[in-house]
Each structure stands twice: as structure tokens, then as C-alpha cells.
Design a protein around this motif. Structure first.
Motif, PDB file in Angstrom:
ATOM      1  N   ASN A   2       0.815  -1.215   0.000  1.00 45.38           N
ATOM      2  CA  ASN A   2       0.000   0.000   0.000  1.00 45.38           C
ATOM      3  C   ASN A   2       0.850   1.268   0.000  1.00 45.38           C
ATOM      4  OD1 ASN A   2       1.000  -0.144   2.562  1.00 45.38           O
ATOM      5  ND2 ASN A   2      -0.974  -0.151   3.606  1.00 45.38           N
ATOM      6  N   LEU A   7      -0.636   7.172  -9.928  1.00 50.34           N
ATOM      7  CA  LEU A   7      -0.863   6.274 -11.051  1.00 50.34           C
ATOM      8  C   LEU A   7      -0.803   7.057 -12.363  1.00 50.34           C
ATOM      9  CD1 LEU A   7      -3.779   4.009  -9.735  1.00 50.34           C
ATOM     10  CD2 LEU A   7      -1.300   3.732  -9.462  1.00 50.34           C
ATOM     11  N   ILE A  11      -0.304   3.114 -16.298  1.00 52.89           N
ATOM     12  CA  ILE A  11      -0.606   2.205 -15.190  1.00 52.89           C
ATOM     13  C   ILE A  11      -2.116   2.009 -15.090  1.00 52.89           C
ATOM     14  CG2 ILE A  11      -0.617   1.966 -12.664  1.00 52.89           C
ATOM     15  CD1 ILE A  11       2.078   1.309 -13.799  1.00 52.89           C
ATOM     16  N   SER A  12      -2.857   3.086 -15.180  1.00 56.66           N
ATOM     17  CA  SER A  12      -4.325   2.997 -15.116  1.00 56.66           C
ATOM     18  C   SER A  12      -4.872   2.164 -16.275  1.00 56.66           C
ATOM     19  CB  SER A  12      -4.937   4.399 -15.137  1.00 56.66           C
ATOM     20  OG  SER A  12      -4.540   5.143 -13.998  1.00 56.66           O
ATOM     21  N   LEU A  15      -4.212  -1.540 -15.528  1.00 50.18           N
ATOM     22  CA  LEU A  15      -5.151  -2.003 -14.502  1.00 50.18           C
ATOM     23  C   LEU A  15      -6.535  -2.219 -15.109  1.00 50.18           C
ATOM     24  CD1 LEU A  15      -4.121   0.269 -11.493  1.00 50.18           C
ATOM     25  CD2 LEU A  15      -3.680  -2.179 -11.759  1.00 50.18           C
ATOM     26  N   ALA A 119       4.495   1.281  -8.845  1.00 52.07           N
ATOM     27  CA  ALA A 119       3.116   0.899  -9.175  1.00 52.07           C
ATOM     28  C   ALA A 119       3.068  -0.340 -10.059  1.00 52.07           C
ATOM     29  CB  ALA A 119       2.401   2.063  -9.849  1.00 52.07           C
ATOM     30  N   THR A 122       3.360  -2.984  -7.159  1.00 54.92           N
ATOM     31  CA  THR A 122       2.355  -2.976  -6.088  1.00 54.92           C
ATOM     32  C   THR A 122       0.920  -2.812  -6.587  1.00 54.92           C
ATOM     33  OG1 THR A 122       2.571  -0.580  -5.737  1.00 54.92           O
ATOM     34  CG2 THR A 122       4.039  -2.030  -4.476  1.00 54.92           C
ATOM     35  N   LYS A 123       0.745  -2.374  -7.821  1.00 51.29           N
ATOM     36  CA  LYS A 123      -0.600  -2.209  -8.367  1.00 51.29           C
ATOM     37  C   LYS A 123      -0.868  -3.176  -9.525  1.00 51.29           C
ATOM     38  CE  LYS A 123      -1.270   1.173  -5.505  1.00 51.29           C
ATOM     39  NZ  LYS A 123      -2.077   0.928  -4.280  1.00 51.29           N
ATOM     40  N   GLU A 126       0.188  -6.880  -8.590  1.00 51.80           N
ATOM     41  CA  GLU A 126      -0.767  -7.339  -7.569  1.00 51.80           C
ATOM     42  C   GLU A 126      -2.089  -7.722  -8.223  1.00 51.80           C
ATOM     43  OE1 GLU A 126      -3.428  -5.586  -3.854  1.00 51.80           O
ATOM     44  OE2 GLU A 126      -2.247  -4.246  -5.100  1.00 51.80           O
ATOM     45  N   THR A 127      -2.598  -6.867  -9.115  1.00 52.14           N
ATOM     46  CA  THR A 127      -3.857  -7.146  -9.800  1.00 52.14           C
ATOM     47  C   THR A 127      -3.732  -8.383 -10.678  1.00 52.14           C
ATOM     48  OG1 THR A 127      -4.360  -4.781  -9.796  1.00 52.14           O
ATOM     49  CG2 THR A 127      -5.630  -6.152 -11.303  1.00 52.14           C
TER      50      THR A 127
END
Length: 201
Positions: A2, A7, A11-12, A15, A119, A122-123, A126-127
Motif C-alpha cells: 500500500n 498512477l 498504469i491505469s 489495470l 506501481a 504494487t498495483k 498485484e492485480t
């Protein structure tokens, strides 16, 4: 996991693509079949992936990156398992890592931008992990080329590398015993921030 990051648009976008793939799992439920493992509905999900990966990337990435899409799409599609054997393993995980590497190499992600680098792990990763774990459970995917004690996990390997790197420079380690990794202890403490342990929660 976290750590606060900004972002970037790319990155967005990544995701968003992974979230779409996740929704497809809900839209393509497992079928009734006599085999215990390897639900054939995965082949339908995977065909959706193959058919839509290039259009997804073309609609998501700016036009200047489109010449690279044909080459990098294969790394994305190979990152979610094998539709013939209906299995998943560390080779597929590495294919997704190579996809992320390519996104950096073409310049859609900035290697000099710390937020992009953090990111991505961690983003985005992770997803990705959440999605492939869901695929493994829903479609009862077998581990690809499992060798037991030869690896730390039948399905994933990269989290152990990145999770270990998160511990560099830590004076105090809030790590539970391995037998405690899968219980609520991890969810209630700072250990859930570590990608090494996160894959088991």
C-alpha cells in the motif's frame, strides 16, 4: 503493497485491461465435466484473450506505441496459462513480466519515474496475481511443470524476489512464522504489505 504512488495513465490503462480480463472469468463460468482438473471453459476464456488482446492494447495505448503492439501482444497472451493443457506456471508468470518490461522499453512506462516502477509491482502485478489465482481456482488449472521442492511455489516465483527486496534495509521484520501466512494474522498486521506474503493471503 500500500505504498502511496501516483498512477500514470499507462498504469491505469494496464489495470483497466486486467480488470476486464477478470470480469470475463465471471462471464465464462466453469462447465460441468467429469475431469477433476482443467476445466475446459478456460479455453473459451483464453480464446477471448487471444482475440481481444491486440484490439485492447490498440484502443488503450497512444498511437505512437502501436508499431510495437503486434510484438508485445504475445507476451500478454502467454502470461495467463496454456489453453491446451489448461495449466499455469512460472513460465507464464515470466511472460507477463516480459510484457511489462516491453511496456517500459517502448516508453509507455518511464523507467526513471519511481511511481511507475513501484506501481508496476504494487498495483499492476498485484492485480495480475489476483487474476491468475482466480483463474487457477475457477478453472482448476494444474501447475505447469511442477517439481515440488525445486521451486518455492507451484505457480508463482517473482513475488519471492520482489518480496525479499522489500525487506532490504528493514531494521525490524514483522514476519510471522510460515505456518501463520494463510491465517487472519497476516491480514491484521503490516505483513500484508509484503508481496512475498501477500500471495498466500
Amino acid at each position: 503493497m500500500n505504498h502511496p504512488v501516483r498512477l500514470s495513465p499507462t498504469i491505469s490503462i494496464l489495470l483497466g485491461i486486467l480488470e476486464k480480463l477478470n470480469r470475463w472469468v465471471d462471464e465464462i463460468p466453469p462447465i460441468e465435466q467429469p475431469q477433476r482438473f482443467g476445466n475446459k471453459a478456460f479455453r473459451t476464456w483464453y480464446s477471448h484473450l487471444v482475440e481481444n488482446s491486440e484490439p485492447l492494447l490498440r484502443s488503450a495505448l497512444p498511437h505512437k506505441y502501436h508499431p510495437s503492439i503486434l510484438e508485445i501482444t504475445i507476451y500478454l497472451t502467454e502470461g495467463f496459462g496454456n489453453s491446451t493443457r489448461i495449466d499455469y506456471g512460472t513460465g507464464h508468470e515470466m511472460s507477463f513480466i516480459m510484457f511489462l518490461y516491453c511496456i517500459f522499453r517502448i516508453g509507455a512506462l518511464d523507467i526513471n519515474n519511481m511511481d511507475d516502477r513501484i506501481a508496476t509491482v504494487t498495483k499492476v502485478f498485484e492485480t495480475y496475481m489476483i487474476l491468475v489465482r482466480k483463474l487457477q481456482l475457477v478453472y482448476r488449472m494444474e501447475p505447469a511443470g511442477s517439481h515440488g521442492a525445486w521451486s518455492l511455489d507451484d505457480y508463482q516465483f517473482v513475488p519471492f524476489i520482489w518480496g525479499s527486496s522489500q525487506l532490504i534495509g528493514k531494521k525490524k521484520l514483522y514476519l510471522p512464522k510460515p505456518s501463520k501466512f494463510t491465517n487472519s494474522y497476516c491480514k491484521q498486521t503490516r505483513t500484508a504489505q509484503n508481496i512475498y506474503i501477500y500471495i498466500y493471503i
